[in-house]
Design a protein around this motif. Structure first.
Motif, PDB file in Angstrom:
ATOM      1  N   LYS A   1      39.458  45.125  44.683  1.00 29.04           N
ATOM      2  CA  LYS A   1      38.643  45.690  45.749  1.00 29.04           C
ATOM      3  C   LYS A   1      39.368  46.905  46.345  1.00 29.04           C
ATOM      4  O   LYS A   1      40.574  47.074  46.127  1.00 29.04           O
ATOM      5  CB  LYS A   1      38.401  44.638  46.843  1.00 29.04           C
ATOM      6  CG  LYS A   1      37.664  43.395  46.354  1.00 29.04           C
ATOM      7  CD  LYS A   1      36.251  43.734  45.903  1.00 29.04           C
ATOM      8  CE  LYS A   1      35.513  42.464  45.452  1.00 29.04           C
ATOM      9  NZ  LYS A   1      34.173  42.818  44.908  1.00 29.04           N
ATOM     10  N   PRO A   2      38.661  47.727  47.115  1.00 26.85           N
ATOM     11  CA  PRO A   2      39.316  48.899  47.721  1.00 26.85           C
ATOM     12  C   PRO A   2      40.617  48.572  48.449  1.00 26.85           C
ATOM     13  O   PRO A   2      41.598  49.307  48.321  1.00 26.85           O
ATOM     14  CB  PRO A   2      38.244  49.425  48.678  1.00 26.85           C
ATOM     15  CG  PRO A   2      36.962  49.077  48.008  1.00 26.85           C
ATOM     16  CD  PRO A   2      37.202  47.732  47.367  1.00 26.85           C
ATOM     17  N   LYS A   3      40.647  47.460  49.192  1.00 27.12           N
ATOM     18  CA  LYS A   3      41.864  47.123  49.944  1.00 27.12           C
ATOM     19  C   LYS A   3      43.041  46.814  49.015  1.00 27.12           C
ATOM     20  O   LYS A   3      44.201  46.994  49.394  1.00 27.12           O
ATOM     21  CB  LYS A   3      41.614  45.940  50.880  1.00 27.12           C
ATOM     22  CG  LYS A   3      41.252  44.634  50.214  1.00 27.12           C
ATOM     23  CD  LYS A   3      41.005  43.537  51.239  1.00 27.12           C
ATOM     24  CE  LYS A   3      40.568  42.232  50.601  1.00 27.12           C
ATOM     25  NZ  LYS A   3      41.560  41.637  49.716  1.00 27.12           N
TER      26      LYS A   3
ATOM     27  N   LYS B   1      41.777  54.938  52.616  1.00 31.82           N
ATOM     28  CA  LYS B   1      40.937  53.798  53.008  1.00 31.82           C
ATOM     29  C   LYS B   1      39.463  54.178  53.091  1.00 31.82           C
ATOM     30  O   LYS B   1      38.596  53.506  52.519  1.00 31.82           O
ATOM     31  CB  LYS B   1      41.421  53.231  54.352  1.00 31.82           C
ATOM     32  CG  LYS B   1      40.653  51.997  54.785  1.00 31.82           C
ATOM     33  CD  LYS B   1      41.202  51.431  56.096  1.00 31.82           C
ATOM     34  CE  LYS B   1      40.415  50.196  56.531  1.00 31.82           C
ATOM     35  NZ  LYS B   1      40.914  49.650  57.815  1.00 31.82           N
ATOM     36  N   GLU B   2      39.150  55.240  53.801  1.00 31.95           N
ATOM     37  CA  GLU B   2      37.747  55.656  53.964  1.00 31.95           C
ATOM     38  C   GLU B   2      37.141  56.076  52.627  1.00 31.95           C
ATOM     39  O   GLU B   2      36.007  55.710  52.305  1.00 31.95           O
ATOM     40  CB  GLU B   2      37.670  56.815  54.966  1.00 31.95           C
ATOM     41  CG  GLU B   2      36.258  57.235  55.324  1.00 31.95           C
ATOM     42  CD  GLU B   2      35.555  56.267  56.272  1.00 31.95           C
ATOM     43  OE1 GLU B   2      34.322  56.387  56.434  1.00 31.95           O
ATOM     44  OE2 GLU B   2      36.243  55.389  56.845  1.00 31.95           O
TER      45      GLU B   2
ATOM     46  N   ASN C   1      36.449  53.068  50.396  1.00 29.65           N
ATOM     47  CA  ASN C   1      35.339  52.269  50.918  1.00 29.65           C
ATOM     48  C   ASN C   1      33.993  52.958  50.678  1.00 29.65           C
ATOM     49  O   ASN C   1      32.990  52.309  50.390  1.00 29.65           O
ATOM     50  CB  ASN C   1      35.527  51.995  52.408  1.00 29.65           C
ATOM     51  CG  ASN C   1      36.547  50.892  52.666  1.00 29.65           C
ATOM     52  OD1 ASN C   1      36.691  49.984  51.854  1.00 29.65           O
ATOM     53  ND2 ASN C   1      37.256  50.972  53.773  1.00 29.65           N
TER      54      ASN C   1
ATOM     55  N   SER D   1      33.762  53.067  46.005  1.00 33.76           N
ATOM     56  CA  SER D   1      34.671  52.025  45.527  1.00 33.76           C
ATOM     57  C   SER D   1      34.750  52.014  43.999  1.00 33.76           C
ATOM     58  O   SER D   1      33.938  52.657  43.318  1.00 33.76           O
ATOM     59  CB  SER D   1      34.169  50.666  46.015  1.00 33.76           C
ATOM     60  OG  SER D   1      32.918  50.386  45.387  1.00 33.76           O
TER      61      SER D   1
END
Length: 406
Positions: free
Chosen positions: A57-59, A73-74, A77, A80
């Motif tokens: 996932k993105p995180k 981060k942005e 999100n 992705s």
């Protein structure tokens, strides 16, 4: 002079995805590329098989970009890894997962197919692709940018710099974007090679080229201070250490840095104790046979014994305390002085670039120059091997385009 809503400088993944996204929103877009064709860096990705992204996932991606990962981060999100996969699937080239590596490739395993698909998409959206276009300077005149070359001049109210870094100069990434950004008032963090092999003084494994180790502990030291400790794969070559564990962490190398490798995954004290127990239980076993139980390559074991001046047929019971401790140190904490990191010709990406302090991570727009945006490796951000750099560039390009078209 030709006028556009957006001029994208650089035909790599960041620039291409920015151009596609902006054109889909109705922008009149020109994509300027100094090479004879767009997508040169994409063509060499994954040795021509084109590793585009990774599982997670993105995180999960954020810690794959060193100290600057939070900047993405942005972007991750907004676009992705799943959305990148959807893009290619929707355009007839689904991505497939190679499970043991976590990497995603096009189903055809062909970077040429990826570039062809992207070119077709740009053409369908009426993006003007201008190749072999060498820019002399980018000027901000009032609320417009003027892109000047020896052939013709372009202008637009919005410019996106996606020129890449300085690694792989053979594909055209020679640091032009730093010159343009600096001329427009941006600070440049000095570029350095990253995702590069590491050379050490008195390298001992020339004849072991091709041997690799999985999941070993890699530590970088500066004097007696630990800089970073990671688990990864190491490859021995004729002249240096390589493999993902080395490449991914070459960004942490500073002047007077040492590399320490634990080939066994056991601490010094544990291995030393294990050898003593083996001596007591079966001292007649040869040292070579004992070491092979740790699944070490035989050629490597023979070389380590030769370096330690221990005969292969020596029995465990004949091993002196000094030699035992020397062997344990070599296998669990082999510390070597780094002489250099591979140069830009061998590095996959560039560490350094346009300072992130001067770019809005929510929009990818310059904090200093209205209408100037950035995407990809021209910025001071670099990712690990495994598709992270292409994913990051695509995500930044999409975020920039969405921000400018609001």
């Amino acid at each position: 002079m030709k006028s556009f809503d957006l001029i994208v400088v650089g035909g790599g993944p960041g620039g291409i995805f920015a151009a596609i996204t902006a054109a889909e929103k109705g922008f009149k877009v020109a994509l300027l590329e100094k090479n004879k064709r767009i997508g040169n860096k994409i063509l060499v990705a994954g040795s021509g098989k084109c590793n585009l992204t990774h599982t997670g996932k993105p995180k999960d991606f954020l810690d794959k970009y060193g100290e600057n990962g939070r900047f993405l981060k942005e972007a991750l999100n907004k676009f992705s890894p799943d959305k990148l996969k959807e893009f290619f699937a929707d355009n007839g080239l689904p991505l497939v997962l190679v499970e043991e590596s976590g990497k995603f490739f096009p189903a055809t395993f062909s970077s040429v197919d990826v570039v062809n698909l992207l070119r077709e998409t740009l053409t369908r959206l009426n993006v003007q692709i201008v190749e072999s276009f060498k820019i002399e300077e980018i000027l901000k005149m009032g609320d417009e940018f003027h892109i000047v070359s020896d052939k013709e001049e372009y202008r637009a109210k919005i410019v996106l710099l996606a020129t890449g870094g300085k690694s792989y100069p053979g594909v055209g990434t020679t640091g032009d974007g730093y010159v343009f950004a600096k001329s427009l008032g941006h600070k440049i963090v000095p570029p350095q090679p990253a995702l590069a092999p590491i050379y050490v003084k008195d390298y001992l494994f020339e004849e072991l080229s091709g041997i690799s180790f999985q999941g070993v502990k890699i530590t970088f030291w500066k004097e007696n201070r630990k800089l970073i400790e990671k688990i990864g794969s190491v490859l021995l070559t004729h002249t240096n250490f390589s493999g993902p564990g080395i490449l991914d962490n070459s960004r942490y190398v500073q002047s007077e840095t040492s590399l320490e490798i634990n080939y066994l995954g056991l601490e010094y004290e544990v291995f030393n104790k294990d050898v003593i127990e083996a001596i007591n239980e079966d001292g007649r076993k040869t040292i070579k046979k004992y070491l092979l139980k740790y699944s070490l390559p035989e050629r490597f074991v023979k070389k380590i014994l030769k370096i330690s001046e221990i005969q292969e047929d020596m029995k465990l019971s004949e091993l002196s305390k000094i030699k035992r401790e020397e062997l344990a140190k070599m296998l669990t904490s082999n510390k070597m002085e780094i002489s250099k990191v591979g140069n830009f010709e061998t590095a996959m990406v560039t560490k350094g670039g346009v300072s992130l302090e001067e770019v809005n991570s929510k929009t990818m727009e310059s904090k200093k120059v209205k209408g100037l945006y950035f995407a990809g490796e021209v910025l001071d951000i670099d990712g690990d091997t495994g598709g992270y750099n292409i994913q990051g560039a695509c995500s930044m390009g999409v975020l920039a385009a969405k921000s400018m078209t609001k």
